[in-house]
Design an enzyme around this catalytic site. Structure first.
Site, mmCIF file in Angstrom:
data_model
loop_
_atom_site.group_PDB
_atom_site.id
_atom_site.type_symbol
_atom_site.label_atom_id
_atom_site.label_comp_id
_atom_site.label_asym_id
_atom_site.label_seq_id
_atom_site.Cartn_x
_atom_site.Cartn_y
_atom_site.Cartn_z
ATOM 1 C CD GLU A 97 1.107 0.417 -7.989
ATOM 2 O OE1 GLU A 97 0.263 1.361 -7.834
ATOM 3 O OE2 GLU A 97 1.143 -0.506 -7.263
ATOM 4 C CB SER A 137 3.807 8.986 -3.805
ATOM 5 O OG SER A 137 4.235 8.282 -2.984
ATOM 6 N N GLY A 194 3.441 4.822 -1.600
ATOM 7 C CA GLY A 194 3.091 5.164 0.040
ATOM 8 C C GLY A 194 4.328 6.069 0.710
ATOM 9 C CG ASN A 244 -4.791 -0.729 -4.126
ATOM 10 O OD1 ASN A 244 -5.614 -1.305 -3.275
ATOM 11 N ND2 ASN A 244 -3.861 -1.042 -4.029
ATOM 12 C CD1 TRP A 245 -10.115 3.270 -1.495
ATOM 13 C CD2 TRP A 245 -11.755 2.091 -0.676
ATOM 14 N NE1 TRP A 245 -11.348 3.956 -1.888
ATOM 15 C CE2 TRP A 245 -12.441 3.471 -1.073
ATOM 16 C CE3 TRP A 245 -12.733 1.540 0.033
ATOM 17 C CZ2 TRP A 245 -13.721 3.813 -1.104
ATOM 18 C CZ3 TRP A 245 -14.190 1.667 0.196
ATOM 19 C CH2 TRP A 245 -14.628 2.868 -0.461
ATOM 20 C CE LYS A 246 -1.860 0.366 -1.528
ATOM 21 N NZ LYS A 246 -0.337 1.067 -1.560
ATOM 22 N N GLY A 253 -3.322 4.976 -4.287
ATOM 23 C CA GLY A 253 -3.486 4.170 -3.026
ATOM 24 C C GLY A 253 -3.861 5.091 -1.880
ATOM 25 N N GLY A 254 -2.974 5.625 -1.271
ATOM 26 C CA GLY A 254 -3.066 6.453 -0.037
ATOM 27 C C GLY A 254 -4.319 7.779 -0.270
ATOM 28 C CG HIS A 309 0.053 -3.726 -5.122
ATOM 29 N ND1 HIS A 309 0.736 -3.646 -4.005
ATOM 30 C CD2 HIS A 309 -0.482 -2.514 -5.386
ATOM 31 C CE1 HIS A 309 0.818 -2.262 -3.843
ATOM 32 N NE2 HIS A 309 0.004 -1.571 -4.547
#
Ligand code: PGA
Length: 223
Positions: free
Chosen positions: A149, A186, A155, A9-11, A207-208, A100
């Site tokens: 989540e 995370s 994050g 998920n690049w956001k 994500g990150g 989300h």
């Protein structure tokens, strides 16, 4: 051996050039070692603006990945300024992330609106990845993949414990009848295996750590 969903998920990140570099580096690394990617559904969720070029890069490099959207309009096509609808998304993606916590919090998405989004995804044969925040979060009908989540883990570098994620995944499966529950929050290449070792965790929403293609590939391989 269970099939794992590994989702990037690049956001709201990456320019076209940065996305191109990501695919290029991913492909180079994969070419030198393609072990441990079987039985894994690899899904990349870029911003809408990147879709066209991302698909071009992926096809060109013959990457074993599919695409997902990070959002979908709760409406069909028409006079809804700024929205991207299911029919448009279907041209590029097979999946869509819905619910989300960042969208619930920053864009006031309600359970009612999320139900509409799921209906739109279904109408256009997009598979929803439906995000829940805890074991009691409502889940609409006809969902096949849930991502658990906990907001405190997103994050923060402070993931849930694999034992608690397993406990929640099991409860959610029993409550909803949904077959696939993923964990997100995370996740890194160092902790991924502790989650996928759990019997009721069927993949990860990353994500990150997915913004770096080599780290994302390491997550896939270590999963
Ligand atoms: P994170 O985000 O991996 O950066 O914690 C996960 C997510 O929000 O999907």
């Amino acid at each position: 051996m269970k099939k794992l969903f590994i989702i990037a998920n690049w956001k709201s990140n990456k320019t076209i050039e940065e996305a191109e570099q990501w695919f290029h580096d991913f492909a180079e690394k994969l070419k030198s070692d393609s072990s441990n990617i079987e039985n894994k559904e690899i899904i990349v969720c870029p911003s809408f603006i990147l879709f066209e070029h991302a698909r071009y890069c992926s096809n060109n490099l013959k990457l074993p990945i599919r695409f997902g959207a990070q959002n979908i309009s709760p409406f069909d096509k028409g006079a809804y300024t700024g929205e991207v609808n299911g029919e448009q998304i279907k041209e590029f993606a097979q999946y869509v992330i819905i619910g989300h916590s960042e969208r619930r919090k920053n864009f006031s998405e309600t359970n009612e609106m999320l139900k509409q989004k799921v209906l739109m995804a279904k109408k256009y044969n997009l598979m929803p990845i439906f995000c829940i925040q805890n074991q009691d979060s409502p889940v609409p009908q006809e969902i096949d993949v849930i991502a658990y989540e906990p907001p405190t883990a997103i994050g923060t570098g402070n993931p849930d414990t694999p034992e608690n994620a397993q406990r929640v995944a099991k409860i959610v499966k029993e409550r909803t009848g949904v077959a696939n529950v993923l964990y997100g929050g995370s996740v890194t290449s160092s902790n991924v295996k502790t989650f996928t070792n759990m019997p009721d965790i069927d993949g990860l929403l990353v994500g990150g750590a997915s913004l770096d293609s080599l780290e994302f590939l390491a997550i896939i391989k270590n999963a």
